[in-house]
Design a protein around this motif. Structure first.
Motif, PDB file in Angstrom:
ATOM      1  N   GLY A 225      -7.917 -16.774   5.507  1.00 46.03           N
ATOM      2  CA  GLY A 225      -6.888 -16.355   6.476  1.00 46.03           C
ATOM      3  C   GLY A 225      -6.864 -17.271   7.685  1.00 46.03           C
ATOM      4  O   GLY A 225      -6.337 -16.902   8.736  1.00 46.03           O
TER       5      GLY A 225
ATOM      6  N   THR B 284      -5.052 -14.259  13.952  1.00 49.38           N
ATOM      7  CA  THR B 284      -6.452 -13.971  14.281  1.00 49.38           C
ATOM      8  C   THR B 284      -7.381 -14.956  13.577  1.00 49.38           C
ATOM      9  O   THR B 284      -8.360 -15.424  14.170  1.00 49.38           O
ATOM     10  CB  THR B 284      -6.817 -12.521  13.882  1.00 49.38           C
TER      11      THR B 284
ATOM     12  N   ARG C 128      -5.507 -17.313  -3.080  1.00 44.73           N
ATOM     13  CA  ARG C 128      -4.441 -16.332  -2.790  1.00 44.73           C
ATOM     14  C   ARG C 128      -4.967 -14.927  -3.021  1.00 44.73           C
ATOM     15  O   ARG C 128      -5.718 -14.677  -3.964  1.00 44.73           O
ATOM     16  CB  ARG C 128      -3.247 -16.550  -3.721  1.00 44.73           C
TER      17      ARG C 128
ATOM     18  N   ILE D  32     -12.019  -7.638   9.427  1.00 40.87           N
ATOM     19  CA  ILE D  32     -11.645  -6.981  10.690  1.00 40.87           C
ATOM     20  C   ILE D  32     -10.681  -5.832  10.424  1.00 40.87           C
ATOM     21  O   ILE D  32      -9.854  -5.508  11.274  1.00 40.87           O
ATOM     22  CB  ILE D  32     -11.014  -7.979  11.685  1.00 40.87           C
TER      23      ILE D  32
ATOM     24  N   GLU E 198      -8.524  -0.026   8.795  1.00 41.59           N
ATOM     25  CA  GLU E 198      -7.762   0.892   7.946  1.00 41.59           C
ATOM     26  C   GLU E 198      -8.730   1.796   7.170  1.00 41.59           C
ATOM     27  O   GLU E 198      -9.370   1.347   6.216  1.00 41.59           O
ATOM     28  CB  GLU E 198      -6.889   0.082   6.978  1.00 41.59           C
TER      29      GLU E 198
ATOM     30  N   THR F  89      -1.215  -6.805  13.198  1.00 44.58           N
ATOM     31  CA  THR F  89      -1.732  -5.477  13.542  1.00 44.58           C
ATOM     32  C   THR F  89      -0.623  -4.433  13.407  1.00 44.58           C
ATOM     33  O   THR F  89      -0.847  -3.348  12.867  1.00 44.58           O
ATOM     34  CB  THR F  89      -2.286  -5.492  14.987  1.00 44.58           C
TER      35      THR F  89
ATOM     36  N   LEU G 176       5.329 -13.047  10.570  1.00 46.09           N
ATOM     37  CA  LEU G 176       3.938 -13.417  10.270  1.00 46.09           C
ATOM     38  C   LEU G 176       3.390 -14.408  11.289  1.00 46.09           C
ATOM     39  O   LEU G 176       4.112 -15.293  11.749  1.00 46.09           O
ATOM     40  CB  LEU G 176       3.883 -14.090   8.891  1.00 46.09           C
ATOM     41  N   GLY G 177       2.122 -14.235  11.634  1.00 41.78           N
ATOM     42  CA  GLY G 177       1.429 -15.277  12.398  1.00 41.78           C
ATOM     43  C   GLY G 177       1.612 -15.228  13.903  1.00 41.78           C
ATOM     44  O   GLY G 177       1.152 -16.123  14.597  1.00 41.78           O
TER      45      GLY G 177
ATOM     46  N   GLY H 226      -8.350  -7.164  21.239  1.00 48.62           N
ATOM     47  CA  GLY H 226      -7.747  -7.281  19.909  1.00 48.62           C
ATOM     48  C   GLY H 226      -7.909  -8.645  19.271  1.00 48.62           C
ATOM     49  O   GLY H 226      -8.012  -8.737  18.042  1.00 48.62           O
ATOM     50  N   TYR H 227      -7.967  -9.712  20.082  1.00 45.92           N
ATOM     51  CA  TYR H 227      -7.884 -11.037  19.461  1.00 45.92           C
ATOM     52  C   TYR H 227      -8.988 -11.982  19.955  1.00 45.92           C
ATOM     53  O   TYR H 227      -9.772 -12.484  19.140  1.00 45.92           O
ATOM     54  CB  TYR H 227      -6.463 -11.599  19.654  1.00 45.92           C
TER      55      TYR H 227
HETATM   56  N1  LIG Z   1      -9.541  -4.214  13.819  1.00 49.09           N
HETATM   57  C1  LIG Z   1      -9.260  -5.094  14.736  1.00 49.09           C
HETATM   58  O1  LIG Z   1      -9.839  -5.062  15.783  1.00 49.09           O
HETATM   59  C2  LIG Z   1      -8.215  -6.145  14.431  1.00 49.09           C
HETATM   60  C3  LIG Z   1      -7.861  -7.077  15.395  1.00 49.09           C
HETATM   61  C4  LIG Z   1      -6.938  -8.057  15.060  1.00 49.09           C
HETATM   62  C5  LIG Z   1      -6.363  -8.068  13.783  1.00 49.09           C
HETATM   63  N2  LIG Z   1      -6.725  -7.118  12.888  1.00 49.09           N
HETATM   64  C6  LIG Z   1      -6.146  -7.104  11.535  1.00 49.09           C
HETATM   65  O2  LIG Z   1      -6.237  -8.400  10.981  1.00 49.09           O
HETATM   66  C7  LIG Z   1      -5.173  -8.604  10.069  1.00 49.09           C
HETATM   67  C8  LIG Z   1      -4.495  -9.940  10.378  1.00 49.09           C
HETATM   68  O3  LIG Z   1      -3.820  -9.853  11.602  1.00 49.09           O
HETATM   69  P1  LIG Z   1      -3.061 -11.152  12.149  1.00 49.09           P
HETATM   70  O4  LIG Z   1      -2.394 -10.750  13.389  1.00 49.09           O
HETATM   71  O5  LIG Z   1      -3.990 -12.292  12.181  1.00 49.09           O
HETATM   72  O6  LIG Z   1      -1.971 -11.349  10.982  1.00 49.09           O
HETATM   73  P2  LIG Z   1      -1.212 -12.674  10.509  1.00 49.09           P
HETATM   74  O7  LIG Z   1      -1.091 -13.638  11.622  1.00 49.09           O
HETATM   75  O8  LIG Z   1       0.037 -12.210   9.820  1.00 49.09           O
HETATM   76  O9  LIG Z   1      -2.206 -13.319   9.428  1.00 49.09           O
HETATM   77  C9  LIG Z   1      -2.269 -12.865   8.112  1.00 49.09           C
HETATM   78  C10 LIG Z   1      -2.955 -13.916   7.257  1.00 49.09           C
HETATM   79  O10 LIG Z   1      -2.920 -13.436   5.911  1.00 49.09           O
HETATM   80  C11 LIG Z   1      -2.480 -14.527   5.085  1.00 49.09           C
HETATM   81  N3  LIG Z   1      -1.866 -14.029   3.855  1.00 49.09           N
HETATM   82  C12 LIG Z   1      -0.833 -13.168   3.736  1.00 49.09           C
HETATM   83  N4  LIG Z   1      -0.580 -12.953   2.425  1.00 49.09           N
HETATM   84  C13 LIG Z   1      -1.491 -13.695   1.720  1.00 49.09           C
HETATM   85  C14 LIG Z   1      -1.750 -13.908   0.357  1.00 49.09           C
HETATM   86  N5  LIG Z   1      -1.028 -13.319  -0.609  1.00 49.09           N
HETATM   87  N6  LIG Z   1      -2.763 -14.724   0.012  1.00 49.09           N
HETATM   88  C15 LIG Z   1      -3.518 -15.334   0.947  1.00 49.09           C
HETATM   89  N7  LIG Z   1      -3.313 -15.189   2.270  1.00 49.09           N
HETATM   90  C16 LIG Z   1      -2.310 -14.377   2.643  1.00 49.09           C
HETATM   91  C17 LIG Z   1      -1.505 -15.299   5.930  1.00 49.09           C
HETATM   92  O11 LIG Z   1      -1.340 -16.588   5.396  1.00 49.09           O
HETATM   93  P3  LIG Z   1      -0.140 -17.574   5.840  1.00 49.09           P
HETATM   94  O12 LIG Z   1      -0.579 -18.160   7.153  1.00 49.09           O
HETATM   95  O13 LIG Z   1      -0.074 -18.563   4.758  1.00 49.09           O
HETATM   96  O14 LIG Z   1       1.101 -16.730   5.998  1.00 49.09           O
HETATM   97  C18 LIG Z   1      -2.265 -15.278   7.264  1.00 49.09           C
HETATM   98  O15 LIG Z   1      -3.267 -16.271   7.252  1.00 49.09           O
HETATM   99  C19 LIG Z   1      -4.265  -7.377  10.194  1.00 49.09           C
HETATM  100  O16 LIG Z   1      -4.546  -6.499   9.143  1.00 49.09           O
HETATM  101  C20 LIG Z   1      -4.665  -6.764  11.510  1.00 49.09           C
HETATM  102  O17 LIG Z   1      -4.476  -5.367  11.558  1.00 49.09           O
HETATM  103  C21 LIG Z   1      -7.636  -6.173  13.177  1.00 49.09           C
END
Ligand SMILES: NC(=O)c1ccc[n+]([C@@H]2O[C@H](COP(=O)([O-])OP(=O)(O)OC[C@H]3O[C@@H](n4cnc5c(N)ncnc54)[C@H](OP(=O)(O)O)[C@@H]3O)[C@@H](O)[C@H]2O)c1
Length: 401
Positions: free
Chosen positions: A14, A19, A70, A115, A118, A185, A304-305, A346-347
């Motif tokens: 990821g 994040t 993937r 992280i 859920e 998130t 996304l992203g 969060g980040y």
């Molecule tokens: N619990 C906590 O404290 C906390 C804090 C922050 C985030 N989070 C969680 O972390 C997760 C990510 O958040 P984010 O804001 O970083 O999201 P994001 O920017 O959308 O990143 C998602 C990542 O998943 C990848 N991805 C999506 N589909 C995929 C697939 N089929 N195969 C491989 N990679 C795939 C994306 O790749 P591409 O770049 O190629 O699109 C991207 O690298 C969320 O579930 C969020 O709730 C939790």
């Protein structure tokens, strides 16, 4: 020993996300110079762009290996899990995208951290992969971000300052200042809110298996609490995150949280209108999360992203205040107050916590516990020391008899 047998110590799945990118930046700045690690994701060009950014931070990472994998290609995840001692993931929503990686790590005996916040995902992974991970000596450590490391290690830190045989009533009050959310998130929250019945079923299946595998070593009760004034002009409301479940599991796994523990997890709000608005916001989220045009329109609003800017993150902070009321022998009551604090929860802090968890799994001497574990049970003191060195505050702020 696995560390020396496998080509890599850490794989970050990821790395191209919001994040994940922050985790990569943190590792580029803070990882030991000889760390063998890889950036993994679904798009090679985007991975190369991340590597170029890391090389600008620290030139030694200019040749960092890149791995294409993937979430919907189990073979690619199995290869990734087999090549690395530790695999960390920021690919979410985890309910949608996380299972195959957990399965691959449990089967390969690879330590795993993520992280997610859920609950349905964590419970379903316990039911499906805990026993395999036990056999293969893999540590599966979910919730290594703001959900739920500060609560989990903060509770551990606090009970260590309580009389050992006391009955402990522990209350955590979370204060958030200017916290904002990323698109990922928001998409994960919408996805989880759409499945309350499935979440409940997963929890029941987990409890049935836990009763069989892990008879509770210590009585632990999570209490919900009611909205009420906090006596300092603010309001306390129950905070419906996964944290209380994680704290309770740590207490059961580790023991030593007094002779019994009750735990309450509250959020402090500054104004009455926020207290009244919270149930409305939760209801709106539940309605919006149901499949249909509203959910599609909402999801489209979160590309996304994307996430809070560096400036926004620099202005954001958190604190969790723990108050332990300790009932000792002969009716003696002692109060212990501790505080965990840091920057943007969060980040900035989440990416630091996941990266330090990965380094901890890769390099530190850890307890020989395996299967699905909480952060405190898997990483405990070693991670606490790392977080303190990284600047997160853990302090005793008061005690009284
Ligand atoms: N619990 C906590 O404290 C906390 C804090 C922050 C985030 N989070 C969680 O972390 C997760 C990510 O958040 P984010 O804001 O970083 O999201 P994001 O920017 O959308 O990143 C998602 C990542 O998943 C990848 N991805 C999506 N589909 C995929 C697939 N089929 N195969 C491989 N990679 C795939 C994306 O790749 P591409 O770049 O190629 O699109 C991207 O690298 C969320 O579930 C969020 O709730 C939790």
């Amino acid at each position: 020993m696995v560390s020396n047998q496998r080509p890599l110590e850490i794989a970050l799945f990821g790395a191209t996300g919001f994040t994940g990118g922050l985790v990569a930046d943190y590792l580029a700045r803070h990882a030991p110079a000889d760390l063998r690690w890889t950036l993994a994701g679904r798009n090679l060009e985007r991975l190369a762009a991340v590597r170029q950014r890391l090389a600008a931070i620290e030139p030694r990472w200019a040749n960092l290996p890149l791995t294409v994998a993937r979430a919907d290609d189990p073979a690619s995840l199995q290869a990734l899990a087999a090549s690395s001692k530790v695999l960390i993931s920021t690919v979410g929503p985890f309910l949608q995208l996380g299972e195959a990686l957990v399965a691959a790590c449990a089967a390969a005996g690879t330590d795993y951290a993520d992280i997610t916040g859920e609950p349905e995902f964590v419970d379903a992974m316990y039911v499906k992969y805990h026993e395999t991970a036990l056999v293969n000596r893999a540590r599966l450590v979910h919730c290594c971000g703001f959900d739920a490391i500060p609560s989990d290690l903060g509770a551990l830190f606090t009970v260590r300052h309580c009389p050992p045989q006391a009955r402990i009533a522990l209350r955590a009050v979370v204060r958030l200042d200017q916290a904002a959310f990323s698109s990922g998130t928001m998409r994960s929250a919408l996805g989880a809110a759409a499945r309350p019945a499935a979440m409940w079923r997963a929890a029941r299946r987990r409890h049935a298996l836990e009763r069989r595998l892990e008879p509770a070593r210590q009585p632990v009760r999570v209490t919900l609490g009611w909205p009420r004034p906090d006596g300092a002009g603010g309001w306390l409301v129950p905070m419906p995150t996964i944290d209380p479940q994680i704290v309770a599991r740590s207490a059961r796994a580790l023991g030593g949280y007094g002779s019994s523990l009750s735990y309450q997890h509250m959020l402090r709000l500054a104004h009455l209108w926020q207290v009244l608005g919270l149930p409305l916001a939760v209801t709106a989220l539940l309605l919006a999360a149901q499949p249909g045009p509203l959910r599609r329109r909402l999801q489209a609003r979160y590309p996304l992203g994307e996430g809070p800017s560096a400036k926004q993150r620099a202005q954001s902070s958190f604190a969790i205040e723990f108050t332990a009321t300790c009932h000792g022998a002969e009716g003696k009551i002692e109060r212990v107050c501790c505080r965990v604090s840091g920057g943007d929860p969060g980040y900035t802090e989440t990416s630091m916590m996941l990266a330090e968890s990965a380094l901890c799994l890769a390099r530190d001497a850890l307890p020989q516990r395996f299967g699905q574990l909480t952060p405190a049970a898997a990483l405990g003191d070693a991670l606490l020391a790392r977080l303190q060195r990284a600047g997160m505050g853990f302090a005793v702020v008061g005690s009284a008899s």
